[in-house]
Motif scaffolding. Sequence first.
Motif, PDB file in Angstrom:
ATOM      1  N   LEU A 272     -23.524  -9.310 -13.299  1.00  0.00           N
ATOM      2  CA  LEU A 272     -23.647  -9.850 -14.074  1.00  0.00           C
ATOM      3  C   LEU A 272     -24.346 -10.904 -13.699  1.00  0.00           C
ATOM      4  CD1 LEU A 272     -19.622 -10.846 -14.449  1.00  0.00           C
ATOM      5  CD2 LEU A 272     -21.295  -9.552 -15.880  1.00  0.00           C
ATOM      6  N   GLY A 273     -24.920 -11.766 -12.585  1.00  0.00           N
ATOM      7  CA  GLY A 273     -25.297 -12.652 -12.409  1.00  0.00           C
ATOM      8  C   GLY A 273     -27.168 -12.051 -12.902  1.00  0.00           C
ATOM      9  N   ASP A 274     -27.980 -10.651 -12.331  1.00  0.00           N
ATOM     10  CA  ASP A 274     -28.848  -9.957 -13.111  1.00  0.00           C
ATOM     11  C   ASP A 274     -28.859 -10.325 -14.619  1.00  0.00           C
ATOM     12  OD1 ASP A 274     -29.100  -9.269  -9.894  1.00  0.00           O
ATOM     13  OD2 ASP A 274     -28.263  -7.077 -11.237  1.00  0.00           O
ATOM     14  N   LEU A 275     -27.815 -10.086 -14.839  1.00  0.00           N
ATOM     15  CA  LEU A 275     -28.087 -10.518 -16.901  1.00  0.00           C
ATOM     16  C   LEU A 275     -28.438 -11.801 -17.118  1.00  0.00           C
ATOM     17  CD1 LEU A 275     -27.759  -9.272 -19.275  1.00  0.00           C
ATOM     18  CD2 LEU A 275     -25.288  -9.616 -19.462  1.00  0.00           C
TER      19      LEU A 275
ATOM     20  N   THR B 183     -17.644 -14.318  -8.052  1.00  0.00           N
ATOM     21  CA  THR B 183     -19.032 -14.446  -9.039  1.00  0.00           C
ATOM     22  C   THR B 183     -19.937 -13.695 -10.084  1.00  0.00           C
ATOM     23  OG1 THR B 183     -20.193 -14.850  -6.996  1.00  0.00           O
ATOM     24  CG2 THR B 183     -18.477 -16.996  -7.238  1.00  0.00           C
ATOM     25  N   ILE B 184     -20.317 -13.926 -11.155  1.00  0.00           N
ATOM     26  CA  ILE B 184     -21.216 -14.047 -11.543  1.00  0.00           C
ATOM     27  C   ILE B 184     -22.212 -12.781 -10.636  1.00  0.00           C
ATOM     28  CG2 ILE B 184     -21.000 -14.963 -13.245  1.00  0.00           C
ATOM     29  CD1 ILE B 184     -24.058 -16.078 -13.141  1.00  0.00           C
ATOM     30  N   HIS B 185     -22.908 -12.979  -9.290  1.00  0.00           N
ATOM     31  CA  HIS B 185     -23.584 -12.515  -8.318  1.00  0.00           C
ATOM     32  C   HIS B 185     -22.704 -11.009  -8.179  1.00  0.00           C
ATOM     33  CE1 HIS B 185     -27.431 -14.535  -9.843  1.00  0.00           C
ATOM     34  NE2 HIS B 185     -26.357 -15.977  -9.796  1.00  0.00           N
ATOM     35  N   ASP B 186     -21.286 -11.804  -7.438  1.00  0.00           N
ATOM     36  CA  ASP B 186     -20.321 -11.007  -6.339  1.00  0.00           C
ATOM     37  C   ASP B 186     -19.716  -9.633  -7.504  1.00  0.00           C
ATOM     38  OD1 ASP B 186     -21.814 -12.211  -4.228  1.00  0.00           O
ATOM     39  OD2 ASP B 186     -19.881 -13.699  -4.862  1.00  0.00           O
ATOM     40  N   THR B 187     -20.514  -9.335  -8.419  1.00  0.00           N
ATOM     41  CA  THR B 187     -19.240  -8.556  -9.605  1.00  0.00           C
ATOM     42  C   THR B 187     -20.597  -7.298 -10.739  1.00  0.00           C
ATOM     43  OG1 THR B 187     -17.930 -10.969 -10.623  1.00  0.00           O
ATOM     44  CG2 THR B 187     -18.144  -8.698 -11.857  1.00  0.00           C
ATOM     45  N   PRO B 188     -20.762  -6.431  -9.357  1.00  0.00           N
ATOM     46  CA  PRO B 188     -21.206  -5.975 -11.030  1.00  0.00           C
ATOM     47  C   PRO B 188     -21.004  -5.046 -12.324  1.00  0.00           C
ATOM     48  CG  PRO B 188     -20.541  -4.978  -8.401  1.00  0.00           C
ATOM     49  CD  PRO B 188     -19.723  -5.718  -9.013  1.00  0.00           C
ATOM     50  N   LEU B 189     -21.669  -4.325 -12.799  1.00  0.00           N
ATOM     51  CA  LEU B 189     -21.289  -4.217 -14.142  1.00  0.00           C
ATOM     52  C   LEU B 189     -19.979  -3.021 -14.557  1.00  0.00           C
ATOM     53  CD1 LEU B 189     -24.439  -4.610 -16.041  1.00  0.00           C
ATOM     54  CD2 LEU B 189     -22.865  -6.332 -16.334  1.00  0.00           C
ATOM     55  N   SER B 190     -20.167  -2.212 -13.108  1.00  0.00           N
ATOM     56  CA  SER B 190     -18.875  -1.119 -13.128  1.00  0.00           C
ATOM     57  C   SER B 190     -17.807  -1.349 -12.482  1.00  0.00           C
ATOM     58  CB  SER B 190     -19.371  -0.056 -12.502  1.00  0.00           C
ATOM     59  OG  SER B 190     -20.826  -1.529 -10.676  1.00  0.00           O
ATOM     60  N   SER B 191     -17.533  -2.841 -12.577  1.00  0.00           N
ATOM     61  CA  SER B 191     -16.384  -3.370 -12.051  1.00  0.00           C
ATOM     62  C   SER B 191     -15.773  -4.349 -13.012  1.00  0.00           C
ATOM     63  CB  SER B 191     -16.430  -4.233 -10.519  1.00  0.00           C
ATOM     64  OG  SER B 191     -16.968  -5.464 -10.884  1.00  0.00           O
ATOM     65  N   VAL B 192     -16.172  -4.110 -14.123  1.00  0.00           N
ATOM     66  CA  VAL B 192     -15.720  -4.865 -15.297  1.00  0.00           C
ATOM     67  C   VAL B 192     -15.511  -3.741 -16.580  1.00  0.00           C
ATOM     68  CG1 VAL B 192     -15.894  -6.833 -16.870  1.00  0.00           C
ATOM     69  CG2 VAL B 192     -17.023  -6.492 -14.557  1.00  0.00           C
ATOM     70  N   SER B 193     -14.522  -4.446 -17.301  1.00  0.00           N
ATOM     71  CA  SER B 193     -14.075  -3.355 -18.272  1.00  0.00           C
ATOM     72  C   SER B 193     -14.879  -4.489 -19.687  1.00  0.00           C
ATOM     73  CB  SER B 193     -12.997  -3.101 -18.297  1.00  0.00           C
ATOM     74  OG  SER B 193     -11.759  -2.710 -17.375  1.00  0.00           O
ATOM     75  N   LEU B 194     -15.595  -3.043 -20.275  1.00  0.00           N
ATOM     76  CA  LEU B 194     -16.610  -3.846 -21.219  1.00  0.00           C
ATOM     77  C   LEU B 194     -16.435  -3.070 -22.726  1.00  0.00           C
ATOM     78  CD1 LEU B 194     -19.968  -3.621 -19.550  1.00  0.00           C
ATOM     79  CD2 LEU B 194     -18.282  -5.598 -19.260  1.00  0.00           C
ATOM     80  N   GLN B 195     -15.902  -3.730 -23.412  1.00  0.00           N
ATOM     81  CA  GLN B 195     -16.165  -2.842 -24.695  1.00  0.00           C
ATOM     82  C   GLN B 195     -17.715  -3.641 -25.876  1.00  0.00           C
ATOM     83  OE1 GLN B 195     -12.454  -5.249 -26.089  1.00  0.00           O
ATOM     84  NE2 GLN B 195     -11.800  -3.360 -26.970  1.00  0.00           N
ATOM     85  N   ILE B 196     -17.957  -2.335 -26.301  1.00  0.00           N
ATOM     86  CA  ILE B 196     -18.894  -2.597 -27.656  1.00  0.00           C
ATOM     87  C   ILE B 196     -18.364  -3.275 -28.645  1.00  0.00           C
ATOM     88  CG2 ILE B 196     -20.773  -0.645 -28.695  1.00  0.00           C
ATOM     89  CD1 ILE B 196     -20.165   0.905 -26.659  1.00  0.00           C
ATOM     90  N   ASN B 197     -19.050  -3.920 -29.608  1.00  0.00           N
ATOM     91  CA  ASN B 197     -19.884  -4.765 -30.450  1.00  0.00           C
ATOM     92  C   ASN B 197     -18.894  -6.248 -30.017  1.00  0.00           C
ATOM     93  OD1 ASN B 197     -21.649  -3.763 -31.911  1.00  0.00           O
ATOM     94  ND2 ASN B 197     -20.241  -2.356 -32.188  1.00  0.00           N
ATOM     95  N   VAL B 198     -18.586  -6.201 -28.886  1.00  0.00           N
ATOM     96  CA  VAL B 198     -17.026  -7.511 -28.338  1.00  0.00           C
ATOM     97  C   VAL B 198     -18.267  -8.492 -28.577  1.00  0.00           C
ATOM     98  CG1 VAL B 198     -15.295  -7.926 -27.050  1.00  0.00           C
ATOM     99  CG2 VAL B 198     -15.444  -5.925 -28.645  1.00  0.00           C
ATOM    100  N   PRO B 199     -17.858  -9.906 -28.674  1.00  0.00           N
ATOM    101  CA  PRO B 199     -19.053 -10.610 -28.283  1.00  0.00           C
ATOM    102  C   PRO B 199     -18.048 -11.364 -26.981  1.00  0.00           C
ATOM    103  CG  PRO B 199     -18.001 -12.174 -30.607  1.00  0.00           C
ATOM    104  CD  PRO B 199     -17.966 -10.240 -29.785  1.00  0.00           C
TER     105      PRO B 199
END
Length: 392
Positions: free
Chosen positions: A198-201, A278-294
């Motif tokens: 998330l930190g890279d983003l 933290t954001i720099h220690d959280t890979p995107l693959s470890s977060v459950s994400l949804q498309i079209n959700v702000p």
Amino acid sequence: MNQRIEYALASEFGPSSEIIDLKKFASEAIALSHSVQNLQADQVSIAQECSVADIQSSLTSVWNSPMLSAYLYRSHDIAIASLHGSTSRLAKTRKKSAVASELYKELEDVQRLRANLDSIPLASWKLMSDAALFTRPPRNADYNTLTAIKTSDTDMDAPSDGIDSQVLITFTSHFKVQWRSSVLSKSSQHILMASQTLGDLFEVMPCVSNECPEELLEHGKVVGYKETNGMHGSSGCVIVINGLAYGDGLNEEDYADKLIQHLKITKSTSAIKKARTTIHDTPLSSVSLQINVPYWLLHQGNCEHFIVIDQIRLKHSKDPVTGYPLTLYQAPASLDLCQACTRIPAVWSIVGDVRLEASPCLLCGPCWQSMGEPTNEDEEVLVLPLPKYKLW
């Protein structure tokens, strides 16, 4: 279309997808791609069915002709101008375009092309008058300052091995416009690998709030500002995803802690909790994400962004190998005009000059030069350089 409804629709997201487990998605998508690659016969038949080789030569000959391509561009502009002029909202503020009835002498090749286009039996080929309800003039967010895909200029590339690096996620950043807080506008679009954080983003997202120049202090008093030539890093942020606040971890009490404290003080009913990482220690693959959700992001005090996932897919063979995060789109910055001449974009912000009608007052270079330096030495005038922008 009503202007209020138009802005409301532009600020809506959805429909949202189900919660996506990126690791599960990657393994299932890779297995499916291997099974599809074995169907060579189906690929050949699909390629033949979708082929446009029969019309490719005619299309190429038309677009390679400056005269014929200019006619197509001009015809399109005339049709769009007629639609914009026929809408009730624009008709009140603008004169109707009379270009549709303009007569000119066409050459034989142009007449032949026009006859071929008019003979197309497809009913939706031409723009109907009803299309005026669904058209609008271009906005600032419709233009892209990037002429090519922009690679990351920092060392944020994740390792190329691992299944996470095969999944690409497309993010779009939105911000609130100044003249109406309920209206959102697109600011940038990026592609990250699922193995990145998330930190890279956050680090790759451009924002005008990061362009504030550094203060020059003497004895605890601001005496000037350093000129800035681009964006610098932010002081921290918090990203809220699925009820968890991911802080920056730069201090013992970061943005996430301050957000939780604010919710307690205001006795909010929100169930937001601070994440363990933290954001720099959280890979995107470890977060459950949804498309079209702000997803909500806060930084630089009160600068808010809304991050929306547009697409999750596997990496293609033609995708770049390195350079992630990639920037696909960046909206042009809105420049303030000089408050003296109201013609040229301002480059200076003048603070404390009694000769000007406002403080701070935005001036262009020629106007500030023509005014000259303040004559009264007792006046404490600060000259703040505004950020400089360039096209990529």
